[in-house]
Design an enzyme around this catalytic site. Structure first.
Site, short mmCIF file in Angstrom:
data_model
loop_
_atom_site.label_atom_id
_atom_site.label_comp_id
_atom_site.label_asym_id
_atom_site.label_seq_id
_atom_site.Cartn_x
_atom_site.Cartn_y
_atom_site.Cartn_z
N ASN A 214 0.85 -1.19 0.00
CA ASN A 214 0.00 0.00 0.00
C ASN A 214 0.89 1.24 0.00
OD1 ASN A 214 0.56 0.77 2.89
ND2 ASN A 214 -0.44 -1.23 3.24
N ASP A 283 -4.41 -6.54 4.66
CA ASP A 283 -5.52 -7.38 5.14
C ASP A 283 -5.52 -8.74 4.45
OD1 ASP A 283 -6.56 -5.42 6.88
OD2 ASP A 283 -7.59 -4.45 5.20
N LYS A 293 9.52 -16.63 -10.89
CA LYS A 293 8.79 -15.50 -11.44
C LYS A 293 7.62 -15.98 -12.31
CE LYS A 293 9.28 -11.56 -14.55
NZ LYS A 293 10.20 -10.82 -15.45
N PHE A 327 -4.78 2.98 14.86
CA PHE A 327 -5.03 4.02 13.86
C PHE A 327 -6.10 3.50 12.90
CE2 PHE A 327 -1.39 6.11 15.43
CZ PHE A 327 -1.34 7.40 14.88
N LYS A 341 -14.27 0.05 15.48
CA LYS A 341 -13.00 -0.65 15.67
C LYS A 341 -12.52 -0.53 17.11
CE LYS A 341 -9.95 -0.39 12.33
NZ LYS A 341 -8.86 0.09 11.41
N LYS A 345 -12.14 -4.26 18.77
CA LYS A 345 -10.77 -4.75 18.94
C LYS A 345 -10.21 -4.49 20.33
CE LYS A 345 -9.94 -4.60 13.99
NZ LYS A 345 -9.00 -4.35 12.88
#
Length: 405
Positions: A214, A283, A293, A327, A341, A345
């Protein structure tokens, strides 16, 4: 800034001893009074007279050479110091200190010390990565010693890697910050606490040349780690692959995948007081990782994904008194998802930001966030440079600071 501060510099044997001379100069220029102890090996690289001239104080090399008969030198020096720095610190002295060995002036003084002790390693990259050295450093961390991480670069042995003594200017800056914190209204609000921070992205391999990841730059996580260290915490930074320099005084653990990050955080969790999970962890990961490859084919290709372990949820389930801070980087319904969250959590706080906002996108130097707490806290912070924002957040959470502007 360091006027009337007593700095005891313990110099051990390695080619980086020449940098310790510059460190004495920098600390003295900043106003500190510096005294130096050298090991016998250190004197093979630089003569004690050099340090005597730079510090304008006697240099100590022998436990039995009592320069003042009215005191016992190693006890007197230990009591005199406001801060003790071991630089350069060899693998040998780290091993001795970790095992309580006192067989020379340096180690005898360190065992008698009650002041904070900072250790600045300098050695070959393979020595620094040796299991015995890693084990000794970990033991000293647990005993309350702080480390000034070595930097990466060209080493005297010819290798390129991690092991260079941190630059004297950076060490002096860290010392100045340490003492300047004592002039604030919240000195050392994290003193005596161990804070673990995760930062950056993870990479999930597809094959030897491709991966899923990301856009996280790691800047906010690194800022949180630096802020925790400035506020007195023993700080461990578990970082995914980023192009950022680890702040001085912080122990860094470099990881790649979500599984690597989970293992590294769990290894620190039992002894942590605070965990701040700022990393953008994948995730999903490829269900199959190809050994070679993947070759280009005609038409489309499908990669089957499987869930990674939810690190934050795992920490929440295993929590035994730790303060757990997460975060939430969201693109819509930010407050709703953040509060969900927080409860789901088992977090104590969550810091939420809208990554579609111009000042909150990945890689930006500023951030706009809202702090939500299990105790009902809800505080919004306008666009703020990330290092300043990190300090504001930690002061708000741990110091009760109400000025959130």
């Amino acid at each position: 800034m360091l006027k009337n501060k007593h700095i005891l510099l313990c110099v051990t044997g390695g080619i980086a001893v020449y940098k310790a001379v510059a460190l004495v100069s920098k600390l003295s220029q900043a106003g500190a009074e510096v005294k130096v102890i050298m090991t016998e090996s250190a004197t093979q690289f630089v003569a004690p007279l050099t340090f005597q001239v730079m510090s304008r104080n006697d240099v100590y090399t022998d436990t039995f050479d009592e320069k003042d008969s009215s005191v016992i030198a190693h006890i007197d020096l230990a009591d005199w110091a406001d801060l003790i720095i071991v630089a350069p610190a060899t693998a040998n002295v780290i091993g001795k200190l970790a095992n309580g060995i006192a067989d020379d002036m340096v180690t005898t003084t360190l065992l008698a010390a009650t002041a904070d002790v900072w250790i600045a390693p300098a050695m070959n990259v393979h020595m620094y990565d040796h299991p015995a050295v890693i084990r000794n450093i970990d033991r000293l961390h647990k005993d309350g010693y702080r480390f000034i991480e070595p930097s990466e670069g060209f080493l005297a042995c010819g290798y390129v890697g991690k092991g260079r003594l941190e630059e004297p200017e950076r060490i002096t800056e860290l010392v100045e910050r340490h003492f300047s914190e004592g002039n604030h209204s919240e000195p050392g609000i994290l003193a005596g606490k161990k804070v673990v921070v995760t930062a950056g992205p993870t990479r999930e391999r597809i094959d030897p040349v491709r991966y899923l990841s990301n856009f996280s730059s790691g800047k906010m996580g690194y800022a949180m780690a630096e802020a925790a260290s400035r506020l007195g915490a023993e700080t461990v930074l578990v970082s995914g692959p980023v192009g950022l320099e680890v702040p001085a005084g912080i122990r860094a653990v470099q990881v790649e995948s979500a599984a690597d990050m989970l293992d590294s955080v769990l290894a620190e969790y039992a002894t942590a007081d605070v965990v701040i999970k700022a990393a953008a962890v994948a995730d999903y990961r490829p269900k199959t990782v190809h050994g070679g490859k993947m070759k280009k084919q005609d038409g489309d290709s499908v990669i089957e994904l499987e869930r990674t372990t939810d690190i934050l949820k795992t920490l929440g389930e295993q929590k035994e008194g730790q303060c757990l801070i997460g975060f939430a980087a969201e693109t819509d319904r930010v407050a709703e998802y953040a509060r969900g969250k927080l409860e789901r959590k088992n977090l104590d706080y969550i810091i939420a930001n809208d990554v579609t906002a111009p000042t909150g996108v990945f890689g930006s130097d500023t951030n706009v966030v809202t702090l939500f707490g299990r105790d009902g806290t809800e505080v919004s912070f306008p666009a703020t440079e990330k290092k300043a924002l990190a300090l504001k957040l930690l002061r708000r959470i741990f110091g009760g600071e109400r000025d959130d502007r």
